[in-house]
Design a protein around this motif. Sequence first.
Motif, PDB file in Angstrom:
ATOM      1  N   ILE A  45      25.996  26.589  18.373  1.00 40.68           N
ATOM      2  CA  ILE A  45      24.725  26.642  19.101  1.00 40.68           C
ATOM      3  C   ILE A  45      23.779  27.571  18.345  1.00 40.68           C
ATOM      4  N   PHE A  83      17.510  24.736  29.532  1.00 39.05           N
ATOM      5  CA  PHE A  83      18.668  25.601  29.844  1.00 39.05           C
ATOM      6  C   PHE A  83      18.252  26.776  30.730  1.00 39.05           C
TER       7      PHE A  83
ATOM      8  N   PHE B   2      20.481  32.175  28.881  1.00 35.46           N
ATOM      9  CA  PHE B   2      21.674  31.351  29.089  1.00 35.46           C
ATOM     10  C   PHE B   2      22.704  31.677  28.012  1.00 35.46           C
ATOM     11  N   GLN B   4      26.398  30.265  25.741  1.00 34.16           N
ATOM     12  CA  GLN B   4      26.812  29.016  25.078  1.00 34.16           C
ATOM     13  C   GLN B   4      27.509  28.052  26.038  1.00 34.16           C
ATOM     14  N   PHE B   5      28.170  28.616  27.053  1.00 36.63           N
ATOM     15  CA  PHE B   5      28.851  27.726  28.001  1.00 36.63           C
ATOM     16  C   PHE B   5      27.826  26.969  28.860  1.00 36.63           C
ATOM     17  N   ASP B   6      26.725  27.648  29.185  1.00 40.26           N
ATOM     18  CA  ASP B   6      25.648  26.984  29.927  1.00 40.26           C
ATOM     19  C   ASP B   6      25.101  25.804  29.114  1.00 40.26           C
ATOM     20  N   VAL B   7      24.914  26.065  27.825  1.00 45.01           N
ATOM     21  CA  VAL B   7      24.371  25.013  26.952  1.00 45.01           C
ATOM     22  C   VAL B   7      25.317  23.822  26.922  1.00 45.01           C
ATOM     23  N   LEU B   8      26.601  24.118  26.718  1.00 43.96           N
ATOM     24  CA  LEU B   8      27.573  23.020  26.618  1.00 43.96           C
ATOM     25  C   LEU B   8      27.729  22.301  27.958  1.00 43.96           C
ATOM     26  N   GLU B   9      27.606  23.042  29.053  1.00 46.01           N
ATOM     27  CA  GLU B   9      27.699  22.396  30.367  1.00 46.01           C
ATOM     28  C   GLU B   9      26.553  21.405  30.562  1.00 46.01           C
ATOM     29  N   THR B  10      25.348  21.822  30.216  1.00 47.15           N
ATOM     30  CA  THR B  10      24.197  20.922  30.359  1.00 47.15           C
ATOM     31  C   THR B  10      24.390  19.668  29.514  1.00 47.15           C
ATOM     32  N   ILE B  11      24.857  19.869  28.286  1.00 47.71           N
ATOM     33  CA  ILE B  11      25.022  18.716  27.402  1.00 47.71           C
ATOM     34  C   ILE B  11      26.103  17.765  27.928  1.00 47.71           C
ATOM     35  N   ASP B  12      27.180  18.324  28.449  1.00 46.32           N
ATOM     36  CA  ASP B  12      28.213  17.470  29.054  1.00 46.32           C
ATOM     37  C   ASP B  12      27.678  16.710  30.260  1.00 46.32           C
ATOM     38  N   MET B  13      26.874  17.399  31.076  1.00 46.32           N
ATOM     39  CA  MET B  13      26.289  16.724  32.250  1.00 46.32           C
ATOM     40  C   MET B  13      25.474  15.505  31.820  1.00 46.32           C
ATOM     41  N   ILE B  14      24.706  15.686  30.763  1.00 46.91           N
ATOM     42  CA  ILE B  14      23.827  14.597  30.325  1.00 46.91           C
ATOM     43  C   ILE B  14      24.635  13.491  29.637  1.00 46.91           C
ATOM     44  N   GLU B  15      25.558  13.911  28.736  1.00 48.11           N
ATOM     45  CA  GLU B  15      26.226  12.894  27.920  1.00 48.11           C
ATOM     46  C   GLU B  15      27.399  12.218  28.616  1.00 48.11           C
ATOM     47  N   LYS B  16      28.118  12.979  29.465  1.00 46.16           N
ATOM     48  CA  LYS B  16      29.340  12.402  30.033  1.00 46.16           C
ATOM     49  C   LYS B  16      29.222  12.087  31.514  1.00 46.16           C
ATOM     50  N   LYS B 248      21.229  23.008  39.982  1.00 48.37           N
ATOM     51  CA  LYS B 248      20.998  22.788  38.549  1.00 48.37           C
ATOM     52  C   LYS B 248      20.266  21.470  38.298  1.00 48.37           C
TER      53      LYS B 248
END
Lengths: 89, 451
Positions: A45, A83, B2, B4-16, B248
């Motif tokens: 990131i 974010f 935020f 890094q876990f917040d970032v990855l959570e958002t991306i997972d929400m959108i992609e998966k 969220k």
Amino acid sequence: MRAVVTVTGTDRRGIIAKISAFLAERNVNIEDISQTILGDKFAMIMIVDTSESKEDIAQLARDCEEMGRTIGMSVRIQHEDIFNAMHNV
Amino acid sequence: MFNQFDVLETIDMIEKEHLDIRTVTMGISLLPCIRESAKKTAAAVYDRVCGKAEKLVSTAEALSAEYGIPIVNKRVSVTPVSLITAAFPAQSALIGRELDRAAHTLGIDFLGGYSALVHKGTADYEEAFLRTIPEVLSTTERLCSSVNVGSSKSGINMDAVRLMGEIVCETAKRTKDEDGKGCAKLVVFCNAVEDNPFMAGAFHGTGEADTVINVGVSGPGVVQHALSFVPDADLTDAAEVIKRTAFKITRAGQLIAREAAKRLSARFGIVDLSLAPTPARGDSVAHILEELGLSVVGCHGTTAALAMLNDAVKKGGVMASSRVGGLSGAFIPVSEDIGMIESAEAGQISLEKLEAMTCVCSVGLDMIAIPGDTPASTVSAIIADEAAIGMVNNKTTAVRVIPAYGKKVGDQVSFGGLLGRAPVMPVHTGDASKFIGRGGLIPAPIHSFKN
């Protein structure tokens, strides 16, 4: 404007170098980098500043997607506010 | 800030998990378009809609790219057309067709507002307008129609209910080659809201500003995924998980709504705090209820689970947005939700259970196929029952049923895309025609007199 670049996929050599070069070519400044390995999944990131960028963020997003395909990883750039909005009260 | 876990959570929400902004809807007042003839009014309507919403699609696409979140639909809602054609109601179809043409020009999938508000009484010009609906819906592609037949304050206009039963059946007949698709674009409301961004029931209320951006969020998959991490939590804790997730999701909607309004020189209207399913797997409200511990949606316990879900979504959403409105809650359309489709196909969910569920969630009997030979008076009776639930409980209810012309229970209708498919469900065969034929107004309930 600050944005977040996310690179995810299977870990391999030279990813940071490739992404850094890609961003430098477009005049995007890297302010912060963190990376983590979850199992065999690599996640990097970067917080970047796009105010001097040659391209707008929509074009950067398309370029990132395209470059992700060439290195077999998922590469995204998103405005940081998505974010901030979702994770801060 | 935020992490890094917040970032990855958002991306997972959108992609998966199918997190998306379901719709950015621009509400446009048509009142300045009224001219002395239908022809001139139609031309003014086309020009105004195309002018105001010219950049709607490109702006939404730019926002989607910038923030990295899909914006699935871009739509327009307009002032109820019956109000602008009051001087020439029989020619309302002309305005309807121009609105449909505007939707094509703008590249949007639906435009709502071929509507009338007749909850206390039907003026002659409104009745003439209502009678144009079947023809207009069968000759246009993207235009949506809605009619408000009751409210908690005014009671239920049973003359309008009777007429709408006939109009729904006529629309089904005229669009029988497309499985009655015209009826998928026609909603009959009680307590219709003026700022709903979702189709087919969106219209731009007369109390609204000139041009407004309303946003509908989604994300049933995100809620289901979050609940899958707490399989043994008690329901208090499960409600808390739903609230946090709804927060969220709504914040993403609020961000897009604000930015879209700014760039399109429109007012920021509302964020509709909804869980809107699609026929895609992993995007189902029914599956959230099953995640909470029901073997199949429709079994006993479904109403309680839905009540909890609906309330938690609202509580999380209200905290996240400064302006909330629209329908706000969980949607339970049958044809647009894979979990509902499968339950209906297995005979596990009935019209009666769906009716009970509408008492505790934000909408009504939605996208339900019924036998093609259902009498108009029975459709009216279904509308009346649902309107009564809305009237007494101070909430919006709606009926969007599709009489499947030439089809019977067990057959299937299929519309494709977001409208999905549905098995034809049985209705009661007892006769309500005497009751519906009485007409008049069901008086407003005593608890509505609050002044």
